[in-house]
Structures are given as structure tokens and as C-alpha cells.
Design an enzyme around this catalytic site. Structure first.
Site, PDB file in Angstrom:
ATOM      1  N   ASP A 286       0.853  -1.204   0.000  1.00 28.34           N
ATOM      2  CA  ASP A 286       0.000   0.000   0.000  1.00 28.34           C
ATOM      3  C   ASP A 286       0.882   1.245   0.000  1.00 28.34           C
ATOM      4  OD1 ASP A 286      -2.248   1.876   0.522  1.00 28.34           O
ATOM      5  OD2 ASP A 286      -3.327   0.065   1.055  1.00 28.34           O
TER       6      ASP A 286
ATOM      7  N   TYR B 130     -13.171   6.234 -14.223  1.00 26.01           N
ATOM      8  CA  TYR B 130     -13.279   5.011 -13.418  1.00 26.01           C
ATOM      9  C   TYR B 130     -13.944   3.901 -14.236  1.00 26.01           C
ATOM     10  CZ  TYR B 130     -14.233   2.173  -9.209  1.00 26.01           C
ATOM     11  OH  TYR B 130     -14.284   1.167  -8.268  1.00 26.01           O
TER      12      TYR B 130
ATOM     13  N   THR C 218     -16.670   0.806   2.408  1.00 23.74           N
ATOM     14  CA  THR C 218     -15.229   0.944   2.671  1.00 23.74           C
ATOM     15  C   THR C 218     -14.962   2.443   2.753  1.00 23.74           C
ATOM     16  OG1 THR C 218     -14.504   1.238   0.388  1.00 23.74           O
ATOM     17  CG2 THR C 218     -14.737  -1.044   1.142  1.00 23.74           C
TER      18      THR C 218
HETATM   19  P1  NAP Z   1     -10.100   1.873  -0.053  1.00 20.50           P
HETATM   20  O1  NAP Z   1     -10.750   1.517   1.227  1.00 20.50           O
HETATM   21  O2  NAP Z   1      -9.860   3.307  -0.370  1.00 20.50           O
HETATM   22  O3  NAP Z   1      -8.722   1.060  -0.159  1.00 20.50           O
HETATM   23  C1  NAP Z   1      -7.884   1.206  -1.256  1.00 20.50           C
HETATM   24  C2  NAP Z   1      -6.450   1.139  -0.794  1.00 20.50           C
HETATM   25  O4  NAP Z   1      -5.599   1.285  -1.953  1.00 20.50           O
HETATM   26  C3  NAP Z   1      -6.110   2.300   0.171  1.00 20.50           C
HETATM   27  O5  NAP Z   1      -5.344   1.824   1.251  1.00 20.50           O
HETATM   28  C4  NAP Z   1      -5.309   3.239  -0.729  1.00 20.50           C
HETATM   29  O6  NAP Z   1      -4.360   4.005  -0.034  1.00 20.50           O
HETATM   30  C5  NAP Z   1      -4.604   2.242  -1.639  1.00 20.50           C
HETATM   31  N1  NAP Z   1      -4.094   2.902  -2.830  1.00 20.50           N
HETATM   32  C6  NAP Z   1      -4.678   3.897  -3.554  1.00 20.50           C
HETATM   33  N2  NAP Z   1      -3.879   4.277  -4.543  1.00 20.50           N
HETATM   34  C7  NAP Z   1      -2.761   3.519  -4.458  1.00 20.50           C
HETATM   35  C8  NAP Z   1      -1.562   3.471  -5.190  1.00 20.50           C
HETATM   36  N3  NAP Z   1      -1.335   4.300  -6.225  1.00 20.50           N
HETATM   37  N4  NAP Z   1      -0.616   2.572  -4.839  1.00 20.50           N
HETATM   38  C9  NAP Z   1      -0.812   1.745  -3.783  1.00 20.50           C
HETATM   39  N5  NAP Z   1      -1.939   1.750  -3.043  1.00 20.50           N
HETATM   40  C10 NAP Z   1      -2.892   2.630  -3.372  1.00 20.50           C
HETATM   41  O7  NAP Z   1     -10.917   1.311  -1.304  1.00 20.50           O
HETATM   42  P2  NAP Z   1     -11.780  -0.039  -1.497  1.00 20.50           P
HETATM   43  O8  NAP Z   1     -13.204   0.373  -1.543  1.00 20.50           O
HETATM   44  O9  NAP Z   1     -11.345  -1.110  -0.571  1.00 20.50           O
HETATM   45  O10 NAP Z   1     -11.366  -0.372  -3.002  1.00 20.50           O
HETATM   46  C11 NAP Z   1     -10.475  -1.428  -3.338  1.00 20.50           C
HETATM   47  C12 NAP Z   1     -10.690  -1.778  -4.795  1.00 20.50           C
HETATM   48  O11 NAP Z   1     -12.045  -2.211  -4.990  1.00 20.50           O
HETATM   49  C13 NAP Z   1     -10.474  -0.602  -5.763  1.00 20.50           C
HETATM   50  O12 NAP Z   1      -9.858  -1.085  -6.943  1.00 20.50           O
HETATM   51  C14 NAP Z   1     -11.896  -0.144  -6.074  1.00 20.50           C
HETATM   52  O13 NAP Z   1     -11.982   0.485  -7.318  1.00 20.50           O
HETATM   53  C15 NAP Z   1     -12.613  -1.479  -6.053  1.00 20.50           C
HETATM   54  N6  NAP Z   1     -14.060  -1.378  -5.846  1.00 20.50           N
HETATM   55  C16 NAP Z   1     -14.548  -0.799  -4.719  1.00 20.50           C
HETATM   56  C17 NAP Z   1     -15.928  -0.711  -4.567  1.00 20.50           C
HETATM   57  C18 NAP Z   1     -16.571  -0.082  -3.353  1.00 20.50           C
HETATM   58  O14 NAP Z   1     -17.771   0.172  -3.397  1.00 20.50           O
HETATM   59  N7  NAP Z   1     -15.837   0.144  -2.266  1.00 20.50           N
HETATM   60  C19 NAP Z   1     -16.780  -1.229  -5.549  1.00 20.50           C
HETATM   61  C20 NAP Z   1     -16.229  -1.803  -6.686  1.00 20.50           C
HETATM   62  C21 NAP Z   1     -14.850  -1.886  -6.802  1.00 20.50           C
HETATM   63  P3  NAP Z   1      -4.786   5.477   0.493  1.00 20.50           P
HETATM   64  O15 NAP Z   1      -5.951   5.296   1.418  1.00 20.50           O
HETATM   65  O16 NAP Z   1      -3.550   5.967   1.161  1.00 20.50           O
HETATM   66  O17 NAP Z   1      -5.154   6.255  -0.732  1.00 20.50           O
END
Ligand code: NAP
Length: 251
Positions: free
Chosen positions: A39, A157, A192
Site C-alpha cells: 500500500d 473510473y 469501505t
Molecule cells: P479503499 O478503502 O480506499 O482502499 C484502497 C487502498 O488502496 C487504500 O489503502 C489506498 O491508499 C490504496 N491505494 C490507492 N492508490 C494507491 C496506489 N497508487 N498505490 C498503492 N496503493 C494505493 O478502497 P476499497 O473500496 O477497498 O477499493 C479497493 C478496490 O475495490 C479498488 O480497486 C476499487 O476500485 C474497487 N471497488 C470498490 C468498490 C466499493 O464500493 N468500495 C466497488 C467496486 C470496486 P490510500 O488510502 O492511502 O489512498
């Protein structure tokens, strides 16, 4: 939590410090994989490592940016130092700018494409040859329901996630003969920090109503699918895109 056979191998999970990635790392480690958690920030990874180790699991951390191709190479090296790399979850992602296409900034567009799409390519480029050399493996790319349908004001996105689905198919075709399976996962809206911190209560209620089940999902409901796909139980599943969306796309 269901049990899956993922022992005697290492796994990379990007974006493991928060949300869905964190749940995946915990579940893979609980099932016996040695997990490299990756991360941007160190502190959440340290907390996660403590949790995994307290539960008897094996893990290492690596801090860096998935949009740096060298970081993908470093993740693979660290994972192989723990145990043969056989699982990678390319999960890190950002929501990015929300704007109509006519108003979307070039920098905003490039940032989302870099982190949500190009970084998956950098990951695959490092992971696929290594897994082939190790005798096979399973890669799961985190797409979204927005890998199959649009969402106004989220063009970058939506484009990135559709791209992830296509890239997943190509990886499966190119490396299937070397016993590497590649799949994409498409979550609906999940509670999240990415979602909860960006939306007010009224928007969350509006989004909940768009899912047939009438609610948002949890990170653990996504990690259950990812861990199944990572495991030997999914040995004939490759090149496909698996929704875990509470019926969002059924409408
Ligand atoms: P999250 O809680 O924001 O977690 C994402 C993590 O990735 C955070 O720790 C973030 O760090 C890290 N990150 C961001 N940019 C990065 C980079 N350039 N290099 C390394 N790490 C990085 O998000 P999440 O909801 O769990 O999402 C995880 C995945 O699921 C993403 O690909 C998202 O598009 C996908 N997704 C999420 C949802 C939803 O509803 N939550 C739905 C469909 C798909 P920081 O916090 O420091 O930025």
C-alpha cells in the site's frame, strides 16, 4: 469464514491497508497463504501485519505506489522470498474525479487510468512470468460493476474498470497453458473508506436501493469470492468476470 486451500504459496495483495484489500489479506493469511501486503502508507500495513501474525499467519509488507512499474517487480521479489508466488490480487484503486466528460480534467483522467488500469498491467507484467515459472497460480484483478455498466460523472473510473476486464481476458488466454488462471471481480457498492468517506447518508441510501438486496456489501463478502478464486477449488475458472453485487447489474 469459509476455508480454502491456499497453503504452501505466497500471495500479493495491493491496496491492503484499507477496505476490500485488507479483508482479502486477512482471509488469505487465515487460510495459510504467506501474504505480501502492499500500500501507499506504512502505518495501516503495520497494524495489519500485527493482526495477521497474532492470528498465527505469515506476512510481510511493502510500501509503494502501484503506478510505479518497479514497485510491481519489487512485490513479486518479496513474495517469492516468502514462498513461491501463486496468488496476486491487483486491488489498489481510487475513485477519482467526478465530473461530466466535458468538464473532466486531463490530470484527473490520467490519474485514474494510471492507478486503476495501467497499474494492473504493471502488476500482471511482473506476476505472470513469475507464476508461470513457479508452475502456475491465480490472479484476481479488482474491477467493479462499473466494469460492465456506466455511471454518470465517473467516466475515467468506468473506462479503467472496463479495461481491467479486457486485460484479464487477455492474461487468461496468454498464460492459461502455463497454468496461470486470471479472473476479474466486480463488486457492487461496498462499505469501505473509498465509498463511505466520499458520500453522504442520502447518497448511500440511494445507492443501497439500486442493489436488489437493498443494501451495500461488506469487504468480507468480496474477499470470500476472491479467496475462492485464488484457491485450488476454482481450478477450472479462468478468463471470467465475477460479480459480487447484491443484484445491482440484474436491473
Ligand atoms: P479503499 O478503502 O480506499 O482502499 C484502497 C487502498 O488502496 C487504500 O489503502 C489506498 O491508499 C490504496 N491505494 C490507492 N492508490 C494507491 C496506489 N497508487 N498505490 C498503492 N496503493 C494505493 O478502497 P476499497 O473500496 O477497498 O477499493 C479497493 C478496490 O475495490 C479498488 O480497486 C476499487 O476500485 C474497487 N471497488 C470498490 C468498490 C466499493 O464500493 N468500495 C466497488 C467496486 C470496486 P490510500 O488510502 O492511502 O489512498
Amino acid at each position: 469464514m469459509a476455508t480454502y486451500d491456499v497453503a504452501h504459496r505466497s500471495a500479493i495483495v495491493t491496496g491492503a491497508g484499507s477496505g476490500i484489500g485488507r479483508a482479502i489479506a486477512l482471509e488469505l493469511a487465515a487460510n495459510g497463504a504467506s501474504v505480501i501486503v502492499a500500500d501507499l502508507a506504512d502505518a495501516p500495513l503495520t497494524t495489519l501485519l500485527d493482526e495477521i501474525r497474532a492470528a498465527g499467519g505469515t506476512a510481510g509488507k511493502i510500501v509503494g505506489d502501484v503506478s510505479d512499474p518497479d514497485f510491481a517487480v519489487a512485490c513479486v521479489a518479496d513474495a517469492n522470498a516468502l514462498a513461491p508466488l501463486r496468488i496476486a490480487v491487483n486491488n489498489a484503486g481510487i475513485g477519482g474525479e467526478q465530473n461530466l466528460i466535458g468538464d473532466y480534467s486531463l490530470d484527473g483522467w490520467r490519474q485514474v487510468i494510471e492507478v486503476n488500469l495501467n497499474a494492473v498491467f504493471y502488476g500482471l507484467k511482473a506476476q505472470l512470468p513469475s507464476m508461470a515459472e513457479n508452475g502456475g497460480g491465480s490472479i484476481i484483478n479488482m474491477a467493479s460493476i462499473l466494469g460492465s455498466v456506466g455511471f454518470p460523472t465517473s467516466s475515467a473510473y468506468v473506462t479503467a474498470k472496463h479495461g481491467v476486464v479486457g486485460l484479464t481476458k487477455n492474461a487468461a488466454l496468454e498464460y492459461g497453458a502455463k497454468k496461470v488462471r486470471t479472473n476479474a471481480v466486480g463488486p457492487g457498492f461496498i462499505h469501505t473508506p473509498l465509498v463511505d468517506s466520499a458520500m453522504d447518508a442520502a447518497t448511500l441510501d440511494f445507492l443501497a436501493a439500486k442493489h436488489a438486496l437493498g443494501r451495500l456489501g461488506t469487504p468480507e463478502e468480496v474477499s470470500a469470492l476472491v479467496c475462492f478464486l485464488a484457491s485450488d477449488a476454482a481450478s477450472f475458472i479462468s478468463g471470467s468476470y465475477h460479480l459480487v453485487d447484491g443484484g445491482y447489474v440484474a436491473q
